[in-house]
Enzyme design. Structure first.
Site, PDB file in Angstrom:
ATOM      1  N   ASP A 204       0.858  -1.189   0.000  1.00 28.57           N
ATOM      2  CA  ASP A 204       0.000   0.000   0.000  1.00 28.57           C
ATOM      3  C   ASP A 204       0.891   1.234   0.000  1.00 28.57           C
ATOM      4  O   ASP A 204       2.113   1.114  -0.044  1.00 28.57           O
ATOM      5  CB  ASP A 204      -0.924  -0.004   1.231  1.00 28.57           C
ATOM      6  N   ASP A 206       1.371   4.780   2.341  1.00 38.25           N
ATOM      7  CA  ASP A 206       0.966   5.390   3.615  1.00 38.25           C
ATOM      8  C   ASP A 206       1.354   6.862   3.663  1.00 38.25           C
ATOM      9  O   ASP A 206       2.481   7.215   3.298  1.00 38.25           O
ATOM     10  CB  ASP A 206       1.662   4.668   4.774  1.00 38.25           C
ATOM     11  N   ASP A 287      -3.299   4.396   2.777  1.00 36.88           N
ATOM     12  CA  ASP A 287      -3.640   4.760   4.151  1.00 36.88           C
ATOM     13  C   ASP A 287      -3.307   6.223   4.377  1.00 36.88           C
ATOM     14  O   ASP A 287      -2.193   6.667   4.106  1.00 36.88           O
ATOM     15  CB  ASP A 287      -2.820   3.921   5.161  1.00 36.88           C
TER      16      ASP A 287
HETATM   17  P1  GTP Z   1       4.180  -2.502   3.056  1.00 37.53           P
HETATM   18  O1  GTP Z   1       2.997  -1.613   3.050  1.00 37.53           O
HETATM   19  O2  GTP Z   1       3.807  -3.943   2.973  1.00 37.53           O
HETATM   20  O3  GTP Z   1       5.189  -2.122   2.017  1.00 37.53           O
HETATM   21  O4  GTP Z   1       4.956  -2.343   4.451  1.00 37.53           O
HETATM   22  P2  GTP Z   1       4.765  -1.209   5.525  1.00 37.53           P
HETATM   23  O5  GTP Z   1       5.924  -1.259   6.427  1.00 37.53           O
HETATM   24  O6  GTP Z   1       4.475   0.107   4.870  1.00 37.53           O
HETATM   25  O7  GTP Z   1       3.513  -1.725   6.336  1.00 37.53           O
HETATM   26  P3  GTP Z   1       2.108  -1.046   6.673  1.00 37.53           P
HETATM   27  O8  GTP Z   1       1.602  -0.211   5.569  1.00 37.53           O
HETATM   28  O9  GTP Z   1       1.217  -2.170   7.116  1.00 37.53           O
HETATM   29  O10 GTP Z   1       2.387  -0.166   7.937  1.00 37.53           O
HETATM   30  C1  GTP Z   1       3.225   0.978   7.907  1.00 37.53           C
HETATM   31  C2  GTP Z   1       3.575   1.388   9.290  1.00 37.53           C
HETATM   32  O11 GTP Z   1       2.435   1.875   9.958  1.00 37.53           O
HETATM   33  C3  GTP Z   1       4.116   0.230  10.132  1.00 37.53           C
HETATM   34  O12 GTP Z   1       5.155   0.695  10.925  1.00 37.53           O
HETATM   35  C4  GTP Z   1       2.986  -0.134  11.029  1.00 37.53           C
HETATM   36  O13 GTP Z   1       3.446  -0.561  12.289  1.00 37.53           O
HETATM   37  C5  GTP Z   1       2.252   1.167  11.147  1.00 37.53           C
HETATM   38  N1  GTP Z   1       0.830   0.934  11.350  1.00 37.53           N
HETATM   39  C6  GTP Z   1      -0.026   0.264  10.577  1.00 37.53           C
HETATM   40  N2  GTP Z   1      -1.249   0.264  11.133  1.00 37.53           N
HETATM   41  C7  GTP Z   1      -1.137   0.959  12.268  1.00 37.53           C
HETATM   42  C8  GTP Z   1      -2.030   1.341  13.289  1.00 37.53           C
HETATM   43  O14 GTP Z   1      -3.204   1.015  13.281  1.00 37.53           O
HETATM   44  N3  GTP Z   1      -1.521   2.109  14.273  1.00 37.53           N
HETATM   45  C9  GTP Z   1      -0.217   2.490  14.298  1.00 37.53           C
HETATM   46  N4  GTP Z   1       0.232   3.238  15.283  1.00 37.53           N
HETATM   47  N5  GTP Z   1       0.635   2.135  13.386  1.00 37.53           N
HETATM   48  C10 GTP Z   1       0.182   1.386  12.382  1.00 37.53           C
HETATM   49 MN    MN Z   2       2.695   0.406   3.787  1.00 38.87          MN
HETATM   50 MN    MN Z   3      -0.455   0.774   5.595  1.00 32.17          MN
END
Ligand code: GTP
Ligand code: MN
Ligand code: MN
Length: 363
Positions: A204, A206, A287
């Site tokens: 995704d 973020d 996100d």
């Molecule tokens: P990919 O998207 O698979 O490339 O990996 P990513 O590291 O970007 O994972 P992800 O998008 O799932 O999450 C990004 C960061 O946001 C990570 O450090 C998560 O721990 C954090 N994160 C995701 N959901 C939440 C949440 O509900 N609360 C908090 N505080 N952090 C979150």
């Molecule tokens: Mn991500």
């Molecule tokens: Mn995410």
């Protein structure tokens, strides 16, 4: 006293947040195996075991060279008996029977397919698995009750399975910037998650959004999503309001993983750049998180990841510093106060940690 072994092994600290973990490393042939066992433990609701395998994998990611023999593992932290057995087998035979049979197992494959659906967690996937369901197609065929999120997850399954490239993330960054500035000039937008850590692909994209004048960011999300909807750029969105209150959510629950920012889980409709492609657009998970300016540094640290790095930061804070870290704040239990920070560097300093840049948080 210095043991005579590998000097790098002696430097290996036991918390992932004390180490530099680059994106590319020398031991994927081992970490990928350990991560399958970690994933499988998570599917079986065994969190302790899952984290143990993930920590072991993470230590190997931080090594400056490929592991060639069990000797290379002397003095390394976080490698339990089970992980060592798996590593030994791979070094000797080229693969581990346990890992290969897990990879091939019906349960592992079904859980992977089902939890791969946006909106489906381990619990739901496990219930479906026990009812004999194995794939998104099975859900459609048997007419399972799905919530709105899961319906979108099934509908856009194929697109959402495809990795999002950095180039696509950059296009989405431009769109988000345009949307945010259209509804709130002066707002600041930052790319978070894996792309901030230097990944070339992600599941995704973020973003963290704030405004230097505290208060201006309140209620921002619906304005952003309305703008995006009007432009026809949103396939799905679910916005959750900010529910963080320092007095109520502070010390007691500060170390919980979930935060309480205003946020939006969405699916964007991304126009493809080459019109020659069969369909003109693809679905991409995005996100969006809105943070008050005073919490921006904590939110930035909390949303950069990796998930294990975050987990280890919170464990370090609690166990080693008697502090409580969340994506909103850092609370010092000994002094009974919140520690304010404007930058990630200040937070690492409060925690008594060397600053680790995002590109080396790939634990
Ligand atoms: P990919 O998207 O698979 O490339 O990996 P990513 O590291 O970007 O994972 P992800 O998008 O799932 O999450 C990004 C960061 O946001 C990570 O450090 C998560 O721990 C954090 N994160 C995701 N959901 C939440 C949440 O509900 N609360 C908090 N505080 N952090 C979150
Ligand atoms: Mn991500
Ligand atoms: Mn995410």
């Amino acid at each position: 006293p210095k043991p005579n072994g590998d000097p790098t092994a002696m430097l290996m600290k036991s918390y992932a947040c004390q180490r530099r973990t680059p994106l590319k490393h020398y031991n994927s042939f081992l970490t990928e195996a350990l991560e399958i066992l970690s994933q499988n433990a998570e599917y079986n609701d065994n969190e302790g075991r899952s984290v143990a395998f993930r920590r072991a994998a993470s230590v190997l990611k931080a090594l400056p060279r490929r592991v060639r023999s069990m000797q290379d593992l002397r003095c390394l932290p976080c490698l339990g008996d089970h992980s060592q057995r798996v590593i030994k087998e791979i070094l000797e035979d080229g693969s581990s029977r346990e890992v290969e049979s897990t990879r091939q197992s019906e349960q592992y494959q079904a859980m992977k397919a089902l939890t791969g659906i946006f909106g489906v967690g381990v619990r739901t996937a496990d219930r479906w698995f026990r009812e004999g369901l194995r794939s998104p197609d099975d859900l459609i065929r048997t007419g399972q009750q799905l919530n709105r999120e899961q319906q979108a997850g099934v509908q856009y399954y194929d697109d959402l399975q495809k990795p999002v490239t950095k180039a696509e993330a950059d296009v989405i960054s431009d769109i988000v910037e345009k949307a945010v500035h259209a509804v709130l000039p002066g707002a600041e937008i930052q790319l978070m998650g894996g792309f901030r850590r230097g990944k070339e692909v992600g599941h995704d994209v973020d973003f963290l959004i704030t405004h230097p004048e505290e208060g201006k960011e309140e209620g921002l999300m619906p304005k952003i999503t309305n703008w995006l909807k009007e432009q026809g750029l949103l396939l799905y969105q679910k916005t959750t309001r900010n529910s963080y209150l320092e007095k109520m959510d502070g010390p007691a629950r500060a170390s919980s993983n979930m935060d309480r920012f205003e946020r939006c889980f969405s699916i964007f409709k991304l126009q493809k750049s080459h019109q020659s492609e069969a369909s003109g657009w693809r679905a991409v998970r995005v996100d969006l998180v809105v943070s008050p300016y005073s919490q921006f540094a904590f939110a930035t640290l909390g949303w950069t990841g990796s998930k294990l790095f975050e987990r280890e930061l919170r464990r370090w804070a609690g166990q080693e510093k008697h502090m409580s870290l969340s994506s909103h704040a850092l609370y010092d239990s000994k002094q009974n106060l919140y520690l304010r920070a404007k930058t990630e560097e200040e937070i690492f300093a409060y925690l008594g940690l060397e600053f680790i840049p995002p590109s080396e948080r790939n634990a």
